[in-house]
Scaffold this motif. Structure first.
Motif, mmCIF file in Angstrom:
data_model
loop_
_atom_site.group_PDB
_atom_site.id
_atom_site.type_symbol
_atom_site.label_atom_id
_atom_site.label_comp_id
_atom_site.label_asym_id
_atom_site.label_seq_id
_atom_site.Cartn_x
_atom_site.Cartn_y
_atom_site.Cartn_z
ATOM 1 N N ASP A 512 0.838 -1.206 0.000
ATOM 2 C CA ASP A 512 0.000 0.000 0.000
ATOM 3 C C ASP A 512 0.873 1.256 0.000
ATOM 4 O O ASP A 512 1.905 1.315 0.672
ATOM 5 N N SER A 513 0.431 2.238 -0.744
ATOM 6 C CA SER A 513 1.096 3.547 -0.732
ATOM 7 C C SER A 513 0.447 4.419 0.345
ATOM 8 O O SER A 513 -0.782 4.457 0.470
ATOM 9 N N VAL A 514 1.270 5.102 1.096
ATOM 10 C CA VAL A 514 0.761 5.950 2.180
ATOM 11 C C VAL A 514 1.456 7.307 2.107
ATOM 12 O O VAL A 514 2.525 7.450 1.510
ATOM 13 N N GLN A 515 0.785 8.292 2.718
ATOM 14 C CA GLN A 515 1.359 9.623 2.824
ATOM 15 C C GLN A 515 1.864 9.853 4.252
ATOM 16 O O GLN A 515 1.462 9.162 5.191
ATOM 17 N N ALA A 516 2.743 10.819 4.380
ATOM 18 C CA ALA A 516 3.264 11.141 5.716
ATOM 19 C C ALA A 516 2.098 11.498 6.637
ATOM 20 O O ALA A 516 1.262 12.332 6.300
ATOM 21 N N GLY A 517 2.044 10.862 7.809
ATOM 22 C CA GLY A 517 0.992 11.126 8.783
ATOM 23 C C GLY A 517 -0.181 10.175 8.696
ATOM 24 O O GLY A 517 -1.053 10.194 9.572
ATOM 25 N N LEU A 781 -1.105 5.162 20.442
ATOM 26 C CA LEU A 781 -1.663 3.846 20.154
ATOM 27 C C LEU A 781 -2.000 3.691 18.687
ATOM 28 O O LEU A 781 -2.430 2.618 18.252
ATOM 29 N N THR A 782 -1.824 4.786 17.917
ATOM 30 C CA THR A 782 -1.981 4.729 16.463
ATOM 31 C C THR A 782 -0.629 5.011 15.834
ATOM 32 O O THR A 782 -0.035 6.070 16.065
ATOM 33 N N LEU A 783 -0.111 4.054 15.049
ATOM 34 C CA LEU A 783 1.178 4.211 14.375
ATOM 35 C C LEU A 783 0.955 4.919 13.049
ATOM 36 O O LEU A 783 0.102 4.508 12.257
ATOM 37 N N THR A 784 1.699 6.013 12.828
ATOM 38 C CA THR A 784 1.532 6.789 11.592
ATOM 39 C C THR A 784 2.816 6.761 10.782
ATOM 40 O O THR A 784 3.905 6.473 11.299
ATOM 41 N N ALA A 785 2.673 7.073 9.496
ATOM 42 C CA ALA A 785 3.814 7.045 8.583
ATOM 43 C C ALA A 785 4.667 8.293 8.792
ATOM 44 O O ALA A 785 4.149 9.408 8.733
ATOM 45 N N PRO A 786 5.982 8.166 9.037
ATOM 46 C CA PRO A 786 6.840 9.339 9.211
ATOM 47 C C PRO A 786 7.138 10.048 7.892
ATOM 48 O O PRO A 786 7.543 11.200 7.894
ATOM 49 N N PHE A 787 6.968 9.338 6.769
ATOM 50 C CA PHE A 787 7.176 9.947 5.461
ATOM 51 C C PHE A 787 6.320 9.197 4.449
ATOM 52 O O PHE A 787 5.761 8.124 4.745
ATOM 53 N N SER A 788 6.186 9.769 3.294
ATOM 54 C CA SER A 788 5.397 9.125 2.236
ATOM 55 C C SER A 788 6.190 7.976 1.642
ATOM 56 O O SER A 788 7.410 8.085 1.427
ATOM 57 N N GLY A 789 5.485 6.879 1.358
ATOM 58 C CA GLY A 789 6.179 5.729 0.793
ATOM 59 C C GLY A 789 5.237 4.562 0.596
ATOM 60 O O GLY A 789 4.015 4.727 0.504
ATOM 61 N N VAL A 790 5.863 3.371 0.553
ATOM 62 C CA VAL A 790 5.132 2.127 0.321
ATOM 63 C C VAL A 790 5.388 1.201 1.494
ATOM 64 O O VAL A 790 6.513 1.112 2.000
ATOM 65 N N VAL A 791 4.324 0.540 1.950
ATOM 66 C CA VAL A 791 4.459 -0.430 3.029
ATOM 67 C C VAL A 791 5.203 -1.643 2.492
ATOM 68 O O VAL A 791 4.697 -2.369 1.614
ATOM 69 N N ALA A 792 6.428 -1.865 2.977
ATOM 70 C CA ALA A 792 7.239 -2.974 2.487
ATOM 71 C C ALA A 792 6.876 -4.280 3.167
ATOM 72 O O ALA A 792 6.933 -5.351 2.544
ATOM 73 N N ASP A 793 6.474 -4.204 4.448
ATOM 74 C CA ASP A 793 6.153 -5.443 5.153
ATOM 75 C C ASP A 793 5.362 -5.101 6.410
ATOM 76 O O ASP A 793 5.574 -4.070 7.039
ATOM 77 N N VAL A 794 4.385 -5.945 6.761
ATOM 78 C CA VAL A 794 3.627 -5.837 8.003
ATOM 79 C C VAL A 794 3.905 -7.094 8.794
ATOM 80 O O VAL A 794 3.645 -8.201 8.320
ATOM 81 N N LEU A 795 4.417 -6.916 10.036
ATOM 82 C CA LEU A 795 4.938 -8.046 10.794
ATOM 83 C C LEU A 795 4.005 -8.525 11.895
ATOM 84 O O LEU A 795 4.366 -9.424 12.649
ATOM 85 N N VAL A 796 2.807 -7.942 12.007
ATOM 86 C CA VAL A 796 1.880 -8.347 13.060
ATOM 87 C C VAL A 796 0.484 -8.494 12.461
ATOM 88 O O VAL A 796 0.198 -8.003 11.364
ATOM 89 N N ASN A 797 -0.389 -9.154 13.240
ATOM 90 C CA ASN A 797 -1.776 -9.350 12.849
ATOM 91 C C ASN A 797 -2.697 -8.850 13.957
ATOM 92 O O ASN A 797 -2.289 -8.750 15.123
ATOM 93 N N PRO A 798 -3.950 -8.535 13.623
ATOM 94 C CA PRO A 798 -4.892 -8.098 14.652
ATOM 95 C C PRO A 798 -5.023 -9.123 15.772
ATOM 96 O O PRO A 798 -5.062 -10.333 15.524
ATOM 97 N N GLY A 799 -5.088 -8.604 17.014
ATOM 98 C CA GLY A 799 -5.229 -9.477 18.169
ATOM 99 C C GLY A 799 -3.915 -9.850 18.818
ATOM 100 O O GLY A 799 -3.902 -10.324 19.951
ATOM 101 N N GLU A 800 -2.801 -9.658 18.134
ATOM 102 C CA GLU A 800 -1.507 -10.016 18.703
ATOM 103 C C GLU A 800 -1.044 -8.930 19.680
ATOM 104 O O GLU A 800 -1.435 -7.755 19.588
#
Length: 896
Positions: A512-517, A781-800
């Motif tokens: 996913d592409s995200v913007q800063a913040g 408790l909400t992690l935000t993007a420090p800069f614009s870019g692409v999510v390279a990897d997500v290492l956790v799942n909901p509930g963990e």
């Protein structure tokens, strides 16, 4: 006692002590240290080992360098410098997320405000205690003044005034008794006779009016006006006859019950006033009751005990102020500590130099003590040996000349001298070695940190020649430089939460592409939201408390002018008491005396007029009235006799025309005249007899009252001129002190209200900080993007469950690509500079070459398979539509 034996014993003891001390000093006491030989600086001497020069391998080092790290950990929010940038000592380099520390600092500053408000409260308490002590002393003065006033003897003027008031009350009794006797005596016979004559006259007038009216009423030809006039005359005659009858009845009946009761009541009231005045005089002469004096003494003792308690309260308040001052100092120390902690969130340069390496990226978490910045002073270079062993080091001393060659620059020679020799050894491949530092004279070569060097130290000044590396060791200079590297995105970061918790939402997916913040992941926020709501409610409560405190402050401020006005009034009263009577007051009292004297004269005149009723003029007038009444009676008797004579002479059987109304009217008038004569004679008799005893008492009583009133007025003037007594002035002066205490208390109340406002403001500030902290905890408790870019990897799942600092998401800026070399050696780096054009190929795309530009050459060396290598960063130019991926193996061709 045998003095000779005692003296002998003392001499023996002295000898034994002296001998023991000598033995201890000779054989047992530690020997004094002899002066040590002058220490010899080992770096300034050397021995002749039979060789002219010593050779060793070395490396190039900057003049000064340091690996910088944070003392505390946290995510990097700002990188303020770039690699290769020159900075000055104290310049900020990196900044961590300091929001927690800012809140801690705000809390510490708020704690200072609270401590200061507590100090203000303690100081206000001290002021209140001091005012309380003043009030207690004033209460003692008031109690003493009250006791003095109770025990003081009455003044002559006070006694005289009270005696005059008793005399006035007695005169009032005399006057009231006389008035009562007059009321009880009733009307005199003369007054009754006059009333009877007036009644007879009124009845005769009524008879005449009726005689005139009845013929007109029976005559139908009579005119209306004549009838009305006759009717009005008859009505008036009836009213006069009724009034005369009532007057006569009242005189005959004497005083009524209410009049008798009122007269008796006046006497009783006068007696009561006399008794009250006499009682007041007795009370004045008797002085204060012992019970009242005892109460005043008890009040004085109680006020004195209150002074002791107030003094203790002042001491306690002073202790509270000292404790509050200590609290302020402690709070200020906490601010200093919090500021120091906040300062540690920014990494600064310890000296002027160049940023050689940045080992962390924005958004990543810095660990305490882990180096993140390499700072070096490249303004000068020095050489440090790496394998000079203990056999050769003894021949080397500071100042020895040195020849230096650099592997990366074959054929080039540098000169220098030994500037330092390590005091401690190290092990190098099993040999004991000592690092020798060489200061270079002048450097024109583009040296780099970590380049390999070869040094030859001229140990005996014979100008020894450096041992050159063998030909096989000489570097080979080529026209094309090859290096291997890895493909990396333009920017990258591995993100993590600053707090632990359960993952509630994963808002993005890999690719996913995200913007800063933009939000990326969110932990469970239920607890944090409750904490925030509680903090907001507490903030609202403290704000309401602040509004109440401000209102109380306004009320307290309004009380100060009122208290000041009381002081003004009390001072005016004191000035009035001290100044004595005003001329206007004396003039008014003198006028009262003059008026009282005039009242005496008037009362005496009224008495004389009332009692002197038997004057010659009055007697002659009364005698004239009797003569006139006799004349009227005789004239009426003649008229009536004529009527009778005339009627007696009429023929028998005829009716005399004078009978009837004429005869009746004449007879009534004759009776009235006889009554009038009797009344006139009674008035003359009463006049000749003089006033009654009751009238005399009443008239004299009025004079006595007037005289007593004059005495009272004179006594009041004397009391006025005497002025206030010392005891009375003292009591008024205490009133001034009490009013001033009231002002001080009002001012203390203002201080207390101001302190309450300050405390309420500090509580509001603390509550606001708590809200900010709760909001920050919720936001984290909400992690935000420090800069614009692409999510390279997500290492956790909901509930963990995730922990603070645990890597959970990789973010990359794929808008551009970089290649970073891994094996560019020191021999090649000397020929590479920023801006050089290169060509990049990929293992995965062997037929494709992409142009690029060198954007950075590492200032800090590394080791790769035993070689000194330097990381070179190449930014690819316009990237065609190629399937490039992070981490691809790359090859860089650099054409010199």
């Amino acid at each position: 006692m045998n003095w000779k034996r005692l003296i002998t014993s003392l001499v023996i003891v002295a000898i034994l002590v002296a001998g023991g001390y000598w033995a201890y000093a000779k054989y047992l006491a530690p020997k004094p240290e002899t002066e040590s030989a002058t220490a010899v600086a080992a770096n300034t001497i050397a021995i002749d080992t039979g060789v002219d020069s010593v050779a060793a391998e070395a490396q190039v080092l900057p003049r000064e360098h340091a690996l910088l790290a944070f003392e505390i950990g946290g995510p990097v929010v700002e990188i303020l410098i770039e690699e290769g940038q020159t900075v000055q000592a104290g310049d900020p380099l990196l900044r961590l997320d300091a929001r927690d520390q800012e809140i801690i600092l705000q809390q510490a500053e708020t704690a200072v405000l609270q401590a200061q408000s507590q100090l203000a409260a303690a100081q206000t308490g001290q002021a209140a205690a001091e005012v309380g002590l003043t009030a207690a002393n004033t209460a003692v003065a008031a109690a003493q003044a009250e006791l003095d006033l109770l025990t003081a003897d009455p003044t002559e003027e006070q006694i005289a005034l009270q005696e005059a008031q008793v005399a006035a009350a007695q005169a009032g009794i005399q006057q009231a008794s006389g008035s009562q006797a007059v009321v009880l005596e009733g009307a005199t016979s003369a007054e009754v006779g006059v009333a009877e004559a007036e009644l007879a006259a009124a009845q005769a007038e009524l008879f005449a009016a009726r005689v005139q009216y009845e013929p007109l009423a029976q005559n139908e030809d009579a005119g209306t006006d004549a009838r009305e006039q006759a009717q009005l005359r008859l009505n008036a005659a009836i009213a006069n006859a009724e009034a005369a009858q009532a007057q006569l009845d009242e005189l005959r009946a004497g005083a009524t019950g209410p009049e008798r009761q009122a007269a008796a009541g006046a006497v009783g009231a006068a007696v009561g006033q006399q008794e009250a005045a006499a009682a007041q005089l007795d009370l004045l002469l008797a002085g204060s009751r012992p019970e009242a004096i005892a109460v005043a003494q008890a009040n004085l003792e109680q006020a004195q005990r209150a002074v002791a308690e107030a003094e203790l309260g002042v001491q306690q308040a002073e202790t509270a102020v000292a404790q509050a001052e200590a609290g302020v100092a402690e709070a200020e120390t906490a601010v200093t500590q919090a500021q120091a902690l906040l300062n540690k969130m920014t990494l600064t340069a310890p000296f002027a130099g160049t940023v050689a390496n940045i080992a962390i990226k924005e958004g990543e978490v810095a660990q305490p003590g882990v180096p993140v910045i390499t700072l070096a002073d490249f303004s000068a270079w020095q050489i440090e040996t790496t394998d000079l062993n203990e056999l050769n080091i003894v021949a080397v001393k500071v100042g020895d000349p040195v020849n230096v060659t650099i592997d990366a620059f074959p054929g080039e020679k540098l000169r220098g001298q030994v500037s330092d020799i390590a005091s401690a050894s190290s092990l190098t491949r099993g040999d004991v070695t000592y690092a020798v530092t060489i200061a270079l004279d002048e450097v024109t070569l583009p040296l780099r940190w970590g380049m390999t060097a070869f040094v030859t130290v001229d140990v005996n000044g014979a100008g020894g020649t450096a041992v050159s590396p063998t030909s096989s060791d000489q570097p080979t200079i080529t026209d094309v430089i090859y290096a291997e590297g890895a493909l990396e995105p333009l920017n990258q970061a591995t993100l993590s939460f600053q707090s632990s918790g359960r993952v509630r939402d994963v808002l993005v997916a890999q690719g996913d592409s995200v913007q800063a913040g933009d939000p990326l992941l969110r932990l469970d926020t239920a607890d944090a939201e409750i904490v925030l709501q509680q903090a907001q409610a507490q903030l609202a409560t403290t704000q309401a408390g602040l509004a109440v405190a401000q209102t109380k402050l306004q009320l307290a401020q309004a009380g100060v002018p009122t208290a000041e006005e009381r002081v003004t009034v009390a001072e005016a009263q004191l000035a009035l008491a001290q100044s004595g009577p005003l001329p206007e007051e004396v003039a008014a009292a003198e006028a009262n005396i003059a008026a009282a004297a005039a009242g005496v004269t008037r009362a005496a005149g009224s008495r004389d007029a009332a009692l002197d009723i038997s004057t010659d003029a009055a007697v002659r007038a009364a005698q004239a009235n009797v003569a006139a009444a006799i004349a009227d009676r005789r004239a009426l008797e003649e008229q009536y006799d004529n009527i009778l004579t005339t009627c007696f002479d009429t023929p028998n059987g005829e009716v005399c025309p004078l009978y009837g109304p004429v005869e009746e009217g004449a007879r009534a008038q004759l009776e009235a005249a006889r009554e009038g004569e009797a009344a006139a004679q009674a008035a003359l008799d009463q006049l000749l007899a003089g006033p009654t005893a009751a009238q005399q008492n009443a008239a004299n009583g009025a004079v006595s009252v007037a005289v007593a009133g004059q005495d009272v007025a004179e006594a009041q003037l004397a009391l006025l001129q005497a002025g206030a007594t010392l005891e009375q002035i003292a009591q008024v002066a205490v009133g001034v002190d009490q009013a001033e205490v009231g002002v001080a208390q009002a001012e203390v109340a203002v201080q207390e209200a101001e302190t309450a406002v300050a405390q309420a403001e500090a509580q509001v500030a603390a509550a606001q900080i708590a809200v900010n902290a709760a909001q920050l905890d919720l936001d984290r408790l909400t992690l935000t993007a420090p800069f614009s870019g692409v999510v390279a990897d997500v290492l956790v799942n909901p509930g963990e469950i995730v922990g603070a600092g645990m890597p959970i998401l990789a973010l990359a800026d794929l808008s551009g690509w970089l290649v970073q070399t891994t094996d560019l050696t020191e021999l090649d780096v000397a020929q590479v500079e920023v801006g050089l054009a290169v060509e990049v190929t990929f293992d995965a795309l062997p037929e494709t070459a992409v142009p690029g530009t060198v954007t950075q050459v590492a200032l800090v060396p590394g080791l790769s398979q035993g070689d000194v290598v330097y990381e070179v960063t190449v930014r690819l130019e316009t990237v065609p539509d190629l399937p490039l991926r992070w981490g691809m193996t790359s090859f860089i061709n650099i054409n010199k």
